[in-house]
Design a protein around this motif. Structure first.
Motif, PDB file in Angstrom:
ATOM      1  N   ALA A 149      64.456 -21.304  49.167  1.00 40.45           N
ATOM      2  CA  ALA A 149      63.911 -20.614  50.332  1.00 40.45           C
ATOM      3  C   ALA A 149      64.013 -19.129  50.067  1.00 40.45           C
ATOM      4  N   GLY A 150      62.899 -18.436  50.114  1.00 42.43           N
ATOM      5  CA  GLY A 150      62.914 -17.016  49.806  1.00 42.43           C
ATOM      6  C   GLY A 150      61.920 -16.232  50.641  1.00 42.43           C
ATOM      7  N   VAL A 151      62.244 -14.975  50.859  1.00 43.47           N
ATOM      8  CA  VAL A 151      61.431 -14.079  51.692  1.00 43.47           C
ATOM      9  C   VAL A 151      61.147 -12.804  50.909  1.00 43.47           C
ATOM     10  N   ALA A 152      59.929 -12.324  51.000  1.00 43.57           N
ATOM     11  CA  ALA A 152      59.556 -11.073  50.329  1.00 43.57           C
ATOM     12  C   ALA A 152      60.467  -9.942  50.798  1.00 43.57           C
ATOM     13  N   PRO A 153      60.824  -9.032  49.902  1.00 39.93           N
ATOM     14  CA  PRO A 153      61.786  -7.968  50.257  1.00 39.93           C
ATOM     15  C   PRO A 153      61.438  -7.212  51.538  1.00 39.93           C
ATOM     16  N   GLY A 154      60.177  -6.912  51.758  1.00 42.33           N
ATOM     17  CA  GLY A 154      59.808  -6.147  52.936  1.00 42.33           C
ATOM     18  C   GLY A 154      59.920  -6.904  54.245  1.00 42.33           C
ATOM     19  N   GLN A 155      60.087  -8.228  54.180  1.00 47.65           N
ATOM     20  CA  GLN A 155      60.169  -9.047  55.394  1.00 47.65           C
ATOM     21  C   GLN A 155      61.572  -9.603  55.631  1.00 47.65           C
ATOM     22  N   GLN A 156      62.510  -9.292  54.762  1.00 47.64           N
ATOM     23  CA  GLN A 156      63.863  -9.812  54.924  1.00 47.64           C
ATOM     24  C   GLN A 156      64.548  -9.202  56.143  1.00 47.64           C
ATOM     25  N   GLY A 157      65.396  -9.995  56.776  1.00 47.61           N
ATOM     26  CA  GLY A 157      66.124  -9.527  57.945  1.00 47.61           C
ATOM     27  C   GLY A 157      65.369  -9.641  59.246  1.00 47.61           C
ATOM     28  N   LYS A 158      64.192 -10.284  59.234  1.00 49.48           N
ATOM     29  CA  LYS A 158      63.371 -10.410  60.443  1.00 49.48           C
ATOM     30  C   LYS A 158      63.354 -11.826  61.003  1.00 49.48           C
ATOM     31  N   GLY A 159      64.099 -12.741  60.398  1.00 54.48           N
ATOM     32  CA  GLY A 159      64.130 -14.108  60.889  1.00 54.48           C
ATOM     33  C   GLY A 159      62.997 -14.978  60.386  1.00 54.48           C
ATOM     34  N   VAL A 160      62.253 -14.495  59.391  1.00 56.77           N
ATOM     35  CA  VAL A 160      61.109 -15.258  58.891  1.00 56.77           C
ATOM     36  C   VAL A 160      61.561 -16.562  58.229  1.00 56.77           C
ATOM     37  N   ASN A 161      62.627 -16.492  57.461  1.00 55.14           N
ATOM     38  CA  ASN A 161      63.106 -17.680  56.752  1.00 55.14           C
ATOM     39  C   ASN A 161      63.458 -18.795  57.727  1.00 55.14           C
ATOM     40  N   ALA A 162      64.273 -18.479  58.724  1.00 54.75           N
ATOM     41  CA  ALA A 162      64.694 -19.499  59.691  1.00 54.75           C
ATOM     42  C   ALA A 162      63.492 -20.072  60.440  1.00 54.75           C
ATOM     43  N   ALA A 163      62.546 -19.200  60.796  1.00 59.80           N
ATOM     44  CA  ALA A 163      61.364 -19.677  61.522  1.00 59.80           C
ATOM     45  C   ALA A 163      60.525 -20.612  60.666  1.00 59.80           C
ATOM     46  N   LEU A 164      60.444 -20.337  59.356  1.00 58.54           N
ATOM     47  CA  LEU A 164      59.686 -21.198  58.460  1.00 58.54           C
ATOM     48  C   LEU A 164      60.360 -22.560  58.300  1.00 58.54           C
ATOM     49  N   LEU A 165      61.682 -22.587  58.349  1.00 61.34           N
ATOM     50  CA  LEU A 165      62.401 -23.843  58.143  1.00 61.34           C
ATOM     51  C   LEU A 165      62.405 -24.752  59.361  1.00 61.34           C
ATOM     52  N   ARG A 166      62.334 -24.196  60.546  1.00 66.14           N
ATOM     53  CA  ARG A 166      62.508 -25.008  61.752  1.00 66.14           C
ATOM     54  C   ARG A 166      61.532 -26.176  61.871  1.00 66.14           C
ATOM     55  N   PRO A 167      60.236 -26.016  61.586  1.00 62.25           N
ATOM     56  CA  PRO A 167      59.336 -27.179  61.714  1.00 62.25           C
ATOM     57  C   PRO A 167      59.710 -28.329  60.782  1.00 62.25           C
ATOM     58  N   MET A 168      60.142 -28.009  59.563  1.00 70.39           N
ATOM     59  CA  MET A 168      60.531 -29.062  58.641  1.00 70.39           C
ATOM     60  C   MET A 168      61.831 -29.726  59.087  1.00 70.39           C
ATOM     61  N   LEU A 169      62.753 -28.961  59.611  1.00 71.20           N
ATOM     62  CA  LEU A 169      63.987 -29.544  60.116  1.00 71.20           C
ATOM     63  C   LEU A 169      63.716 -30.464  61.309  1.00 71.20           C
ATOM     64  N   ALA A 170      62.740 -30.091  62.135  1.00 74.42           N
ATOM     65  CA  ALA A 170      62.363 -30.965  63.251  1.00 74.42           C
ATOM     66  C   ALA A 170      61.795 -32.285  62.731  1.00 74.42           C
ATOM     67  N   ARG A 171      61.018 -32.213  61.660  1.00 77.46           N
ATOM     68  CA  ARG A 171      60.496 -33.439  61.043  1.00 77.46           C
ATOM     69  C   ARG A 171      61.630 -34.313  60.526  1.00 77.46           C
ATOM     70  N   MET A 172      62.639 -33.705  59.930  1.00 79.07           N
ATOM     71  CA  MET A 172      63.767 -34.476  59.426  1.00 79.07           C
ATOM     72  C   MET A 172      64.551 -35.120  60.564  1.00 79.07           C
ATOM     73  N   ASP A 173      64.618 -34.422  61.692  1.00 83.99           N
ATOM     74  CA  ASP A 173      65.235 -35.041  62.863  1.00 83.99           C
ATOM     75  C   ASP A 173      64.453 -36.284  63.271  1.00 83.99           C
ATOM     76  N   ASN A 174      63.119 -36.183  63.275  1.00 85.32           N
ATOM     77  CA  ASN A 174      62.288 -37.334  63.647  1.00 85.32           C
ATOM     78  C   ASN A 174      62.447 -38.488  62.673  1.00 85.32           C
ATOM     79  N   GLU A 175      62.668 -38.161  61.388  1.00 86.08           N
ATOM     80  CA  GLU A 175      62.864 -39.200  60.371  1.00 86.08           C
ATOM     81  C   GLU A 175      64.311 -39.665  60.269  1.00 86.08           C
TER      82      GLU A 175
END
Length: 226
Positions: A149-175
């Motif tokens: 999981a990685g974020v471009a340097p200019g976008q780090q610290g803005k919560g982009v990584n966590a936001a990108l992961l949440r939909p997949m984690l929700a899928r894992m909850d469903n599975e």
């Protein structure tokens, strides 16, 4: 070879991500080069790149490492990016959560001695064996593996990584599937705890100065407050 998690990792970033909407865009094998470039930029001065490639490191060394990891994940797992392609997350699925010799050969990892020389290749092997041993101890059951999981340097610290992961984690909850990751940065631990992961083991990496590895597991429907 390992899960890579770059420092989009302050607790504040995790909190901000609650209001940051990301619709993951699936990645394909044709996206390997762009993904590897983003990850090279994201990790060039961060673990595990700083562990594996001591200074003075060369960009082409890191790019080859990221290219092989991206090929493996997109061949044997799934990858997603933000629409702007400023963050990516690569996953290995339960059927392929552990790397295989055949898979490493097919994705070019065995060319490492030619690219890096013997000394760096031995560092890579030692690192991989140690983190995979922890992986097997912490997650012996079927599970998803957050590989990179990685974020471009200019976008780090803005919560982009966590936001990108949440939909997949929700899928894992469903599975009803657990999720494993590891990180070599203590700063990242807080971010993943905000997403429901718990530290199951942390251990110094033998032969790598003061670096440690944290193995984290998220059980299905395990939110930050559970």
């Amino acid at each position: 070879m390992n899960a890579l998690h770059n420092p989009d990792s302050a607790v504040a970033s995790a909190a901000q991500s609650t209001n940051y909407l990301v619709i993951p865009d699936p990645l394909k094998l044709c996206d390997v080069d762009g993904s590897a470039n983003l990850l090279t930029d994201a990790f060039f001065g961060a673990p595990p790149v700083t562990i594996l490639f001591p200074a003075p490191r060369l960009r082409q060394q890191v790019k080859f490492f990221m290219t092989c990891n991206c090929r493996y994940a997109l061949r044997y797992g799934e990858g997603y990016a933000t629409t702007e392609k400023d963050a990516i997350a690569l996953w290995l699925t339960p059927r392929h959560a552990s790397l295989t010799w055949r898979g490493m050969w097919r994705t070019g990892m065995f060319a490492a001695p030619l690219r890096y020389g013997v000394r760096t290749t031995l560092r890579l092997i030692s690192f991989a064996l140690q983190i995979e041993a922890m992986h097997q101890r912490v997650a012996p059951m079927p599970h998803y593996y957050l590989f990179i999981a990685g974020v471009a340097p200019g976008q780090q610290g803005k919560g982009v990584n966590a936001a990108l992961l949440r939909p997949m984690l929700a899928r894992m909850d469903n599975e009803n599937m657990p999720t494993y990751l590891e990180t070599q940065s203590v700063d990242n631990v807080a971010l993943y705890e905000q997403l429901g992961f718990r530290v199951m083991e942390n251990k110094p990496l033998q032969g790598f100065a003061d670096f440690q590895n944290w193995g984290m597991l998220r059980l299905p429907n395990q939110g930050a407050n559970d």
